[in-house]
Scaffold this motif. Structure first.
Motif, PDB file in Angstrom:
ATOM      1  N   VAL A   1       0.856  -1.187   0.000  1.00 30.12           N
ATOM      2  CA  VAL A   1       0.000   0.000   0.000  1.00 30.12           C
ATOM      3  C   VAL A   1       0.892   1.236   0.000  1.00 30.12           C
ATOM      4  CG1 VAL A   1      -0.138   0.079   2.543  1.00 30.12           C
ATOM      5  CG2 VAL A   1      -1.957   1.141   1.164  1.00 30.12           C
ATOM      6  N   ASP A   2       0.421   2.315  -0.644  1.00 25.34           N
ATOM      7  CA  ASP A   2       1.136   3.588  -0.583  1.00 25.34           C
ATOM      8  C   ASP A   2       0.133   4.728  -0.637  1.00 25.34           C
ATOM      9  OD1 ASP A   2       3.476   5.063  -0.272  1.00 25.34           O
ATOM     10  OD2 ASP A   2       3.660   5.439  -2.417  1.00 25.34           O
ATOM     11  N   TRP A   3       0.466   5.804   0.091  1.00 30.95           N
ATOM     12  CA  TRP A   3      -0.407   6.968   0.219  1.00 30.95           C
ATOM     13  C   TRP A   3       0.221   8.109  -0.570  1.00 30.95           C
ATOM     14  CZ3 TRP A   3      -3.525   7.014   5.268  1.00 30.95           C
ATOM     15  CH2 TRP A   3      -4.578   7.925   5.203  1.00 30.95           C
ATOM     16  N   ASN A   4      -0.556   8.733  -1.451  1.00 31.17           N
ATOM     17  CA  ASN A   4      -0.028   9.759  -2.348  1.00 31.17           C
ATOM     18  C   ASN A   4       0.494  10.969  -1.568  1.00 31.17           C
ATOM     19  OD1 ASN A   4       0.346  11.771  -4.365  1.00 31.17           O
ATOM     20  ND2 ASN A   4      -1.158  10.756  -5.667  1.00 31.17           N
ATOM     21  N   PRO A   5       1.795  11.295  -1.681  1.00 29.88           N
ATOM     22  CA  PRO A   5       2.356  12.415  -0.919  1.00 29.88           C
ATOM     23  C   PRO A   5       1.939  13.783  -1.457  1.00 29.88           C
ATOM     24  CG  PRO A   5       4.025  11.518  -2.368  1.00 29.88           C
ATOM     25  CD  PRO A   5       2.823  10.621  -2.491  1.00 29.88           C
ATOM     26  N   LEU A   6       1.440  13.828  -2.695  1.00 33.31           N
ATOM     27  CA  LEU A   6       1.078  15.099  -3.321  1.00 33.31           C
ATOM     28  C   LEU A   6      -0.433  15.316  -3.386  1.00 33.31           C
ATOM     29  CD1 LEU A   6       3.675  15.006  -6.237  1.00 33.31           C
ATOM     30  CD2 LEU A   6       3.895  16.126  -4.004  1.00 33.31           C
ATOM     31  N   ASP A   7      -1.205  14.264  -3.174  1.00 30.81           N
ATOM     32  CA  ASP A   7      -2.665  14.356  -3.116  1.00 30.81           C
ATOM     33  C   ASP A   7      -3.149  13.300  -2.130  1.00 30.81           C
ATOM     34  OD1 ASP A   7      -5.406  14.379  -3.430  1.00 30.81           O
ATOM     35  OD2 ASP A   7      -5.348  14.577  -5.618  1.00 30.81           O
ATOM     36  N   VAL A   8      -3.373  13.710  -0.886  1.00 30.62           N
ATOM     37  CA  VAL A   8      -3.626  12.744   0.198  1.00 30.62           C
ATOM     38  C   VAL A   8      -4.960  12.032   0.083  1.00 30.62           C
ATOM     39  CG1 VAL A   8      -2.098  13.899   1.840  1.00 30.62           C
ATOM     40  CG2 VAL A   8      -4.511  14.568   1.706  1.00 30.62           C
ATOM     41  N   ASN A   9      -5.739  12.335  -0.939  1.00 29.78           N
ATOM     42  CA  ASN A   9      -7.006  11.618  -1.117  1.00 29.78           C
ATOM     43  C   ASN A   9      -6.802  10.246  -1.747  1.00 29.78           C
ATOM     44  OD1 ASN A   9      -8.878  13.559  -0.081  1.00 29.78           O
ATOM     45  ND2 ASN A   9      -8.552  14.789  -1.921  1.00 29.78           N
ATOM     46  N   PHE A  10      -5.659  10.032  -2.404  1.00 30.76           N
ATOM     47  CA  PHE A  10      -5.484   8.803  -3.166  1.00 30.76           C
ATOM     48  C   PHE A  10      -4.526   7.825  -2.500  1.00 30.76           C
ATOM     49  CE2 PHE A  10      -6.697  11.767  -6.691  1.00 30.76           C
ATOM     50  CZ  PHE A  10      -7.939  11.175  -6.930  1.00 30.76           C
ATOM     51  N   ILE A  11      -4.950   6.556  -2.494  1.00 27.68           N
ATOM     52  CA  ILE A  11      -4.186   5.456  -1.901  1.00 27.68           C
ATOM     53  C   ILE A  11      -4.086   4.328  -2.923  1.00 27.68           C
ATOM     54  CG2 ILE A  11      -4.176   3.686  -0.088  1.00 27.68           C
ATOM     55  CD1 ILE A  11      -5.691   5.687   1.694  1.00 27.68           C
TER      56      ILE A  11
ATOM     57  N   LEU B   1       3.934  -6.911  -5.720  1.00 29.59           N
ATOM     58  CA  LEU B   1       4.680  -6.931  -4.465  1.00 29.59           C
ATOM     59  C   LEU B   1       4.946  -5.544  -3.892  1.00 29.59           C
ATOM     60  CD1 LEU B   1       7.346  -9.668  -5.317  1.00 29.59           C
ATOM     61  CD2 LEU B   1       5.174  -9.954  -4.100  1.00 29.59           C
ATOM     62  N   CYS B   2       5.003  -4.516  -4.749  1.00 32.10           N
ATOM     63  CA  CYS B   2       5.372  -3.186  -4.272  1.00 32.10           C
ATOM     64  C   CYS B   2       4.713  -2.126  -5.145  1.00 32.10           C
ATOM     65  CB  CYS B   2       6.898  -3.034  -4.305  1.00 32.10           C
ATOM     66  SG  CYS B   2       7.522  -1.486  -3.603  1.00 32.10           S
ATOM     67  N   VAL B   3       4.179  -1.086  -4.515  1.00 25.44           N
ATOM     68  CA  VAL B   3       3.650   0.073  -5.228  1.00 25.44           C
ATOM     69  C   VAL B   3       4.212   1.330  -4.577  1.00 25.44           C
ATOM     70  CG1 VAL B   3       1.500  -0.977  -6.041  1.00 25.44           C
ATOM     71  CG2 VAL B   3       1.561   0.085  -3.773  1.00 25.44           C
ATOM     72  N   GLN B   4       4.467   2.351  -5.388  1.00 25.16           N
ATOM     73  CA  GLN B   4       4.922   3.626  -4.837  1.00 25.16           C
ATOM     74  C   GLN B   4       4.531   4.766  -5.757  1.00 25.16           C
ATOM     75  OE1 GLN B   4       9.130   4.393  -4.407  1.00 25.16           O
ATOM     76  NE2 GLN B   4       8.785   6.202  -3.158  1.00 25.16           N
ATOM     77  N   TRP B   5       4.022   5.847  -5.149  1.00 21.15           N
ATOM     78  CA  TRP B   5       3.739   7.068  -5.868  1.00 21.15           C
ATOM     79  C   TRP B   5       5.034   7.809  -6.174  1.00 21.15           C
ATOM     80  CZ3 TRP B   5      -0.962   8.148  -7.732  1.00 21.15           C
ATOM     81  CH2 TRP B   5      -2.091   7.594  -7.123  1.00 21.15           C
ATOM     82  N   SER B   6       5.036   8.523  -7.273  1.00 25.58           N
ATOM     83  CA  SER B   6       6.168   9.394  -7.603  1.00 25.58           C
ATOM     84  C   SER B   6       6.196  10.570  -6.630  1.00 25.58           C
ATOM     85  CB  SER B   6       6.028   9.920  -9.035  1.00 25.58           C
ATOM     86  OG  SER B   6       6.895  11.017  -9.252  1.00 25.58           O
ATOM     87  N   PRO B   7       7.385  10.966  -6.169  1.00 25.40           N
ATOM     88  CA  PRO B   7       7.486  12.138  -5.292  1.00 25.40           C
ATOM     89  C   PRO B   7       7.417  13.453  -6.059  1.00 25.40           C
ATOM     90  CG  PRO B   7       9.656  11.238  -5.675  1.00 25.40           C
ATOM     91  CD  PRO B   7       8.688  10.324  -6.375  1.00 25.40           C
ATOM     92  N   ASP B   8       7.308  13.355  -7.397  1.00 25.94           N
ATOM     93  CA  ASP B   8       7.410  14.549  -8.237  1.00 25.94           C
ATOM     94  C   ASP B   8       6.108  14.920  -8.926  1.00 25.94           C
ATOM     95  OD1 ASP B   8       9.083  16.596  -9.626  1.00 25.94           O
ATOM     96  OD2 ASP B   8       8.523  15.427 -11.398  1.00 25.94           O
ATOM     97  N   LYS B   9       5.321  13.929  -9.341  1.00 23.91           N
ATOM     98  CA  LYS B   9       4.075  14.176 -10.065  1.00 23.91           C
ATOM     99  C   LYS B   9       2.953  13.363  -9.446  1.00 23.91           C
ATOM    100  CE  LYS B   9       2.059  14.327 -14.693  1.00 23.91           C
ATOM    101  NZ  LYS B   9       2.222  13.983 -16.132  1.00 23.91           N
ATOM    102  N   ALA B  10       1.855  14.024  -9.067  1.00 26.84           N
ATOM    103  CA  ALA B  10       0.797  13.400  -8.272  1.00 26.84           C
ATOM    104  C   ALA B  10       0.100  12.240  -8.962  1.00 26.84           C
ATOM    105  CB  ALA B  10      -0.236  14.454  -7.867  1.00 26.84           C
ATOM    106  N   SER B  11       0.119  12.214 -10.288  1.00 28.62           N
ATOM    107  CA  SER B  11      -0.623  11.177 -11.007  1.00 28.62           C
ATOM    108  C   SER B  11       0.237   9.971 -11.392  1.00 28.62           C
ATOM    109  CB  SER B  11      -1.249  11.766 -12.275  1.00 28.62           C
ATOM    110  OG  SER B  11      -0.248  12.304 -13.128  1.00 28.62           O
ATOM    111  N   VAL B  12       1.548  10.027 -11.128  1.00 33.02           N
ATOM    112  CA  VAL B  12       2.473   8.971 -11.568  1.00 33.02           C
ATOM    113  C   VAL B  12       2.805   8.031 -10.412  1.00 33.02           C
ATOM    114  CG1 VAL B  12       4.811   8.513 -12.423  1.00 33.02           C
ATOM    115  CG2 VAL B  12       3.446  10.359 -13.424  1.00 33.02           C
TER     116      VAL B  12
END
Length: 448
Positions: A281-291, A328-339
């Motif tokens: 699981v990962d929580w979007n650092p640029l848009d906290v509504n998306f997981i 096995l692993c998911v991660q949001w980009s720290p640079d663009k909220a949709s990536v």
């Protein structure tokens, strides 16, 4: 999504890999391949076969700036070699296999590790002595030990981006929260000691040895133990904007949101977030509504925390289908909220942009007969077995480190890769066209 040849049949792992290798000069601006001696389950951890101790290896990697990577280096890619750009900085002899490692965002020198035990180990990698990993060597002594689990906690581990908090999940079906500040230690502040907050007591326990003699490591008790899962907790993650809010996923197919300010019971429980066990699981650092969640059902799902479920069953915003095995692993980009990225047991690391869904998208790394699913714009196929962990570089967001458990294919312990896709792949189309026009104009000017 399947790799296919011209006859519509699936490519073998070797064929797929060789096809990818031939495209490396076209798809990448930078690629460093490092063949590991021992298998690794995390981007900094390693486990051994018992002939030498388990180790935590800290390494530095020289990464060149975009567009100045040497073409010669790319052309001489050799999967059997250890990259000259990856240089070992320090070795710590770890008490047990290193299953997961996470850095403290406020201080990257402080890391937490999971092993096959109920405890979480905290290390100051700057002050830890460099050790020689030889048979019979005593274990390094952790700077702190976090206690609270009643059974092994092997993979679920997270560090808070806003406070020195640590979160863990385990086989005891619990999520456990600690604050490093709860121990009077030089780990707590730059100035040294700080007062205990009173939430957790400090005591001592035996935790391996050092070069001189076995000593005690101080321990910290949990600030809270949160119960709501009915099976092993596989992953945990803090809300990027709050040290008191976090989420967890487990083998019970549940996604749970928690808030330490309201007690230790779930705030929201999605009973069926996927059709199988949840692994990450990962929580979007640029848009906290998306997981994001990843599962053994081979899919990645994106949830909006404002509408997580319908009747307890998961109600994702979108289901991303681009893997042929468990994610096995998911991660949001720290640079663009949709990536974001996802890696799986199929040996693939996919890079997605959910804003591309319904729009025309590129086909980097794909065949015409096998178009990418909606949102998928890049596929990294440089690993030949399951990609167990990866991480976006926060200071150079399009540079990614990934590690795979492909020892049988490589003749070593696995593969560590640091790579950056060509920037023409992810930049806006109008920017790319403008630059190509400039290049075309330059070529015309320079021609006879």
């Amino acid at each position: 999504m399947k790799d296919r040849d011209g006859k519509g049949e699936r490519l073998s792992v070797d064929d797929r890999y060789n096809q990818w290798k031939s495209l490396v000069p076209v798809l990448y601006d930078w690629l460093a391949n490092h063949n590991l001696v021992w298998p690794s389950l995390s981007c900094r951890g390693a486990k051994t076969d018992g002939s030498v101790p388990n180790t935590l290896v800290i390494a530095n990697c020289e990464i060149v700036k975009p567009r100045v990577a040497a073409a010669e280096h790319i052309s001489q890619f050799n999967e059997e070699a250890r990259s000259p750009f990856v240089k070992k900085f320090k070795t710590i002899i770890h008490p047990g296999e290193v299953n997961r490692i996470r850095e403290l965002p406020q201080n990257s020198k402080i890391v937490a590790t999971h092993t096959d035990s109920p405890d979480v180990l905290i290390w100051d990698v700057e002050t830890q002595p460099n050790r020689h990993a030889v048979l019979g060597a005593s274990e390094s002594r952790p700077d702190l030990i976090l206690t609270g689990h009643k059974d092994n906690a092997e993979f679920a581990l997270a560090m808070c981006p806003t406070e020195p908090f640590v979160l863990s999940g385990g086989k005891d079906k619990s999520v456990v929260l600690w604050s490093i500040h709860d121990h009077i230690s030089t780990l707590a502040t730059d100035q040294g000691a700080t007062k205990s907050s009173g939430y957790g007591g400090a005591k001592s326990t035996k935790a391996g040895g050092s070069d001189d003699k076995a000593t005690d490591s101080p321990t910290i008790q949990a600030r809270g133990i949160f119960q709501g899962h009915e099976d092993t907790v596989e992953d945990v993650q803090f809300c990027p904007s709050s040290a008191q809010e976090f989420c967890s996923v487990g083998d019970d197919s549940c996604l749970i949101l928690w808030d330490a300010r309201t007690g230790t019971a779930p705030v929201v429980k999605v009973e069926k977030a996927h059709d199988a066990d949840l692994h990450c699981v990962d929580w979007n650092p640029l848009d906290v509504n998306f997981i994001l969640t990843g599962s053994a059902d081979n899919t990645v799902r994106m949830f909006d925390r404002r509408s997580l479920s319908s009747g307890g069953v998961g109600s994702p915003v979108h289901i991303f289908e681009g893997h042929e095995a468990a994610v096995l692993c998911v991660q949001w980009s720290p640079d663009k909220a949709s990536v974001f990225g996802s890696s799986a047991e199929d040996g693939i690391l996919n890079i997605w942009d959910h804003e591309m869904i319904g729009k025309k998208q590129g086909d980097a790394g794909f065949e015409a007969s096998d178009p990418p699913p909606p949102g998928l714009f890049f596929r990294h196929s440089g690993h030949r077995d399951k990609v167990v962990d990866f991480h976006f570089n926060s200071s150079d967001p399009w540079t990614i480190v990934s590690v795979s458990d492909d020892g049988e294919s490589t003749g070593g312990g696995g593969t560590l890769q640091i790579w950056r896709m060509m920037d023409l792949i992810y930049r806006p189309e109008d920017e790319v066209l403008t630059e190509l026009d400039k290049f075309k104009s330059h070529m015309l000017t320079c021609s006879p």
